[in-house]
Design an enzyme around this catalytic site. Structure first.
Site, short mmCIF file in Angstrom:
data_model
loop_
_atom_site.label_atom_id
_atom_site.label_comp_id
_atom_site.label_asym_id
_atom_site.label_seq_id
_atom_site.Cartn_x
_atom_site.Cartn_y
_atom_site.Cartn_z
N TYR A 137 164.97 97.92 -11.43
CA TYR A 137 165.09 97.15 -10.20
C TYR A 137 163.74 97.21 -9.51
O TYR A 137 163.15 98.29 -9.40
CB TYR A 137 166.12 97.77 -9.26
CG TYR A 137 167.57 97.65 -9.67
CD1 TYR A 137 168.24 96.43 -9.57
CD2 TYR A 137 168.27 98.76 -10.11
CE1 TYR A 137 169.58 96.33 -9.91
CE2 TYR A 137 169.61 98.66 -10.45
CZ TYR A 137 170.26 97.45 -10.36
OH TYR A 137 171.58 97.35 -10.70
N LYS B 7 167.50 90.43 -17.07
CA LYS B 7 168.95 90.66 -17.00
C LYS B 7 169.53 90.02 -15.74
O LYS B 7 169.07 90.31 -14.63
CB LYS B 7 169.25 92.16 -17.01
CG LYS B 7 170.72 92.53 -17.08
CD LYS B 7 170.88 94.03 -17.20
CE LYS B 7 172.33 94.44 -17.37
NZ LYS B 7 173.15 94.16 -16.18
N HIS C 78 176.62 90.89 -13.91
CA HIS C 78 176.67 92.25 -13.36
C HIS C 78 178.11 92.78 -13.35
O HIS C 78 178.50 93.54 -12.46
CB HIS C 78 176.08 92.28 -11.95
CG HIS C 78 175.31 93.53 -11.64
ND1 HIS C 78 173.94 93.56 -11.58
CD2 HIS C 78 175.70 94.79 -11.38
CE1 HIS C 78 173.53 94.79 -11.28
NE2 HIS C 78 174.59 95.56 -11.15
#
Length: 406
Positions: free
Chosen positions: A162, A278, A302
């Site tokens: 992230y 992703k 997710h």
């Protein structure tokens, strides 16, 4: 009943039928050996894990419409059998991100993993190492990059990134992952802000967890979890601050909602290994990620944990594949609960699959041994499905072998 001819029971035959066994000393192994599928592991996990931890895994965003629909979509896929096809064996091995995997699936990155079971990422990475599949470590993992590398030196290790507001810290994580032998970077782009996960709010979940009367009572009849929690090192995010807060507060304070594709290009320049983006669900974003230098894509919503009513990853596969062509690798996650789901995803255009909840149900049900059981169950389901479909290798799975029911 008058047609039955009665006789006295044959004692010797009765004796041969009697197979009474003493209870196994290893109760964990005995418990896991009786599981037939991932749903059995989920049932054990729910009994043995405190509510807040179980709901963190089991829940999704909003009314959980996306997560529910993902299961419905998979349940509506028919796998088409091919008879007399001479498939005595099925080869489950494949290539992904430039290296082999013994199975067509790996372990997805998950946050706060030691909250589910104290073995956490160590148990998961060791199970992956034994199975010969990739293990993905999350930025929000509870063991560090180096700890996982040391625990499973022979495993294929991927790191999920992230991007933080602090670019220097992001670069530091990327460089540490490269130095520790992680070969693939998964850049997650679908979390500019935290999704609204109502179960976590209702459970008052904070990180690290706070001991209240409610949480103590809830954990009190799960003695193994409680004992592990009290007798192991403190639970925290290995790569984040030690501040206690609810998950949305942590995400929204540290992660950057202003990210754009220029930031992805910056990561591409920094990372020399394979890079997958992703969180792709549309052809437009797939094209932009490819143009920014991605080696592959992870088609994912997710697990339904971010935007409720988002597209279903399985349904997005064909659109994304049509946009990027056959040469770009595509991984799919979200909603996988069986080997049949994995086979369906591979037929629909994915090159590989990641398991998140399925892995964590195994972890909660029995630590590393539970993860190994989850992998074993999924692998056997994939193998049997392929044999019944007349597919001798992963490369033979294609759209012609499935039918999508409306």
């Amino acid at each position: 009943m008058s047609n039955l001819k009665r006789q006295f029971p044959d004692i010797s035959e009765l004796v041969n039928l009697m197979k009474f066994k003493l209870p196994a000393a290893d109760r964990r192994a005995a418990r896991l050996s009786k599981t037939a599928d991932i749903w059995d592991l989920r049932s054990i996990a729910k009994r043995r894990t405190p509510t807040a931890a179980f709901d963190y895994v089991d829940g999704a965003a909003g009314r959980e419409i996306t997560a529910t629909r993902a299961r419905q979509v998979f349940d509506n896929v028919e796998l088409l059998p091919r008879i007399l096809h001479g498939t005595a064996q099925a080869d489950l091995s494949t290539q992904i991100a430039g290296a082999p995997s013994a199975l067509p699936f790996g372990i997805a990155p998950t946050g706060f993993t030691r909250f589910m079971h104290s073995e956490g990422e160590i148990g998961g990475s060791k199970a992956a190492e034994q199975a010969g599949i990739p293990f993905s470590l999350s930025t929000m993992g509870t063991r560090s990059i180096e700890e996982v590398a040391q625990a499973a030196p022979g495993a294929r290790k991927w790191f999920q990134l992230y991007l933080w507001k602090d670019r220097e810290k992001s670069a530091g994580l990327v460089n540490r992952a490269a130095a520790a032998g992680y070969d693939t970077l998964l850049v997650t782009v679908d979390t500019p802000v935290a999704g609204q996960r109502h179960r976590d709010t209702r459970n008052g979940m904070k990180i690290p967890p706070e001991l209240t009367l409610k949480t103590v009572l809830d954990a009190s009849y799960r003695p193994e979890w409680w004992f592990n929690f009290l007798t192991t090192d403190s639970l925290k995010f290995a790569s984040l601050s030690n501040t206690s807060a609810d998950l949305p507060t942590i995400i929204n304070s540290m992660f950057d909602p202003s990210l754009d594709f220029d930031d992805l290009k910056w990561i591409r320049e920094l990372w020399k290994g394979k890079l997958f983006v992703k969180g792709i669900l549309t052809a437009e974003d797939a094209a932009k990620a490819k143009a920014a230098g991605a080696d592959g894509l992870v088609v994912s919503n997710h697990g339904g944990r971010q935007l409720d009513r988002a597209p279903i990853a399985f349904e997005a596969l064909s659109e994304v594949r049509a946009e990027v062509g056959e040469d770009m690798e595509i991984i799919m996650d979200s909603g996988i609960m069986s080997g049949s789901d994995i086979v369906a995803a591979l037929c629909a255009g994915a090159d590989f699959v990641l398991i998140g909840r399925a892995y964590l149900y195994g972890l909660m049900s029995g630590g590393q041994a539970g993860v190994s059981r989850a992998i074993e169950l999924l692998a056997k389901e994939v193998e049997v499905a392929m044999q019944l479909m007349g597919a001798a290798s992963i490369g033979e799975l294609n759209e012609s072998l499935i039918r999508r029911r409306k």
